[in-house]
Write an enzyme that holds these catalytic residues in place. Sequence first.
Site, PDB file in Angstrom:
ATOM      1  N   GLU A 163       0.846  -1.194   0.000  1.00  0.00           N
ATOM      2  CA  GLU A 163       0.000   0.000   0.000  1.00  0.00           C
ATOM      3  C   GLU A 163       0.878   1.240   0.000  1.00  0.00           C
ATOM      4  O   GLU A 163       1.928   1.270   0.636  1.00  0.00           O
ATOM      5  CB  GLU A 163      -0.868  -0.054   1.268  1.00  0.00           C
ATOM      6  CG  GLU A 163      -1.768   1.110   1.500  1.00  0.00           C
ATOM      7  CD  GLU A 163      -2.635   0.912   2.757  1.00  0.00           C
ATOM      8  OE1 GLU A 163      -3.124  -0.219   2.989  1.00  0.00           O
ATOM      9  OE2 GLU A 163      -2.792   1.884   3.503  1.00  0.00           O
TER      10      GLU A 163
ATOM     11  N   ASP B   9       0.135   5.365   0.771  1.00  0.00           N
ATOM     12  CA  ASP B   9      -0.959   6.276   1.086  1.00  0.00           C
ATOM     13  C   ASP B   9      -0.606   7.706   1.429  1.00  0.00           C
ATOM     14  O   ASP B   9       0.449   8.000   1.964  1.00  0.00           O
ATOM     15  CB  ASP B   9      -1.924   5.751   2.156  1.00  0.00           C
ATOM     16  CG  ASP B   9      -1.329   4.877   3.211  1.00  0.00           C
ATOM     17  OD1 ASP B   9      -1.767   3.741   3.298  1.00  0.00           O
ATOM     18  OD2 ASP B   9      -0.418   5.323   3.920  1.00  0.00           O
TER      19      ASP B   9
ATOM     20  N   GLU C 257      -2.362  10.658   3.669  1.00  0.00           N
ATOM     21  CA  GLU C 257      -3.354  10.847   4.726  1.00  0.00           C
ATOM     22  C   GLU C 257      -3.291  12.290   5.211  1.00  0.00           C
ATOM     23  O   GLU C 257      -2.259  12.722   5.743  1.00  0.00           O
ATOM     24  CB  GLU C 257      -3.076   9.881   5.886  1.00  0.00           C
ATOM     25  CG  GLU C 257      -3.266   8.430   5.462  1.00  0.00           C
ATOM     26  CD  GLU C 257      -2.850   7.422   6.498  1.00  0.00           C
ATOM     27  OE1 GLU C 257      -3.592   6.446   6.701  1.00  0.00           O
ATOM     28  OE2 GLU C 257      -1.777   7.585   7.110  1.00  0.00           O
TER      29      GLU C 257
ATOM     30  N   GLN D 140       0.505  13.078   6.052  1.00  0.00           N
ATOM     31  CA  GLN D 140       1.310  11.893   6.314  1.00  0.00           C
ATOM     32  C   GLN D 140       1.297  11.005   5.079  1.00  0.00           C
ATOM     33  O   GLN D 140       0.263  10.867   4.425  1.00  0.00           O
ATOM     34  CB  GLN D 140       0.746  11.129   7.507  1.00  0.00           C
ATOM     35  CG  GLN D 140       1.417   9.786   7.735  1.00  0.00           C
ATOM     36  CD  GLN D 140       1.072   9.197   9.087  1.00  0.00           C
ATOM     37  OE1 GLN D 140       1.444   9.716  10.132  1.00  0.00           O
ATOM     38  NE2 GLN D 140       0.359   8.092   9.079  1.00  0.00           N
TER      39      GLN D 140
ATOM     40  N   TRP E  12      -4.720   7.966  16.797  1.00  0.00           N
ATOM     41  CA  TRP E  12      -3.312   8.267  16.523  1.00  0.00           C
ATOM     42  C   TRP E  12      -3.056   9.533  15.708  1.00  0.00           C
ATOM     43  O   TRP E  12      -1.948  10.067  15.723  1.00  0.00           O
ATOM     44  CB  TRP E  12      -2.687   7.087  15.735  1.00  0.00           C
ATOM     45  CG  TRP E  12      -3.387   6.869  14.418  1.00  0.00           C
ATOM     46  CD1 TRP E  12      -4.486   6.106  14.196  1.00  0.00           C
ATOM     47  CD2 TRP E  12      -3.072   7.476  13.153  1.00  0.00           C
ATOM     48  NE1 TRP E  12      -4.876   6.199  12.878  1.00  0.00           N
ATOM     49  CE2 TRP E  12      -4.024   7.017  12.223  1.00  0.00           C
ATOM     50  CE3 TRP E  12      -2.056   8.343  12.725  1.00  0.00           C
ATOM     51  CZ2 TRP E  12      -4.016   7.414  10.890  1.00  0.00           C
ATOM     52  CZ3 TRP E  12      -2.051   8.738  11.390  1.00  0.00           C
ATOM     53  CH2 TRP E  12      -3.028   8.265  10.490  1.00  0.00           C
TER      54      TRP E  12
END
Length: 265
Positions: free
Chosen positions: A83, A85, A87, A100, A176
């Site tokens: 993956e 990503d 974010e 992120q 988180w």
Amino acid sequence: MSTLAAGDDTSFDENYGVVWGAYHAKELHGGTELTRTVGPGSQFDSKLHYTSGYFHMKMKPPGRDSAGVVTAFYVRTRSNNDEMDFELLGNRTGKRYALQTNIFINGKGDREQKINLWFDPTADFHDYSILWNPFQIAFFVDGVPIRVLKNMPGTGAGYPQKPMTLIGSIWDGDRWATEGGKQKINWTYAPFTASFGGFAVDAACPFGTAAGAGGCRTAWWNSPKFWNLSPSQQLQYQHVKSQLRFYDYCSDRSRYPTPPPECPV
Ligand SMILES: *[C@@H]1O[C@H](CO)[C@@H](O)[C@H](O)[C@H]1NC(C)=O
């Protein structure tokens, strides 16, 4: 609602479908723009898998108080093993979003990097894109490279190679996401709405189709020009690394006394 940047009138349904949280999704502008609402969240996936490409998504995460809310665009194998990503991590009103990125290889992530953006991502759509070919994975924001993973065969460093779908989502990450989970979602501000646009998938090698047979070896995003960043992109990337990046797992010695093999020495 903001309007979409010109040039992509592809409707959502042409390349994507809602996977969960359908009742939270709303198509606008003839389907060229989609809004998603968190609580519990929602996700959409591309209909096809791809084996290489230069994937784009336009996103506009929720404004106001959105601490704990994550707005994401990622590329993932069906098995969830590999993956890449983006974010966008929400924050309290007036505090800046962080972006992120993470990369999962053989089921293991923990490769976070975080940057401060040079704009307010909630004010308008911006382009978040991932170039993926057999030589490099590069993440771009509005065309500026913010992260690069080189394929380094023989070093023990993994590299994602399996067919992937494109995914957009908004979800509750308050365990988180904001200040390490200290800032929780304030549900009195719900619903949290993210907008997505730019649903064309025209620079991608579709897996299991005639067009994707042979791995699209002659496609432009697999050509030598895209094996490395250009000199001007290198300069932009240096700037991002020195001025905007504020977390890099590769230099986090408390987590990784020995940097993982893909980290630059
Ligand atoms: C949220 O705001 C705080 C305070 O300005 C900042 O330290 C943090 O990096 C911001 N972003 C996230 C995701 O925590």
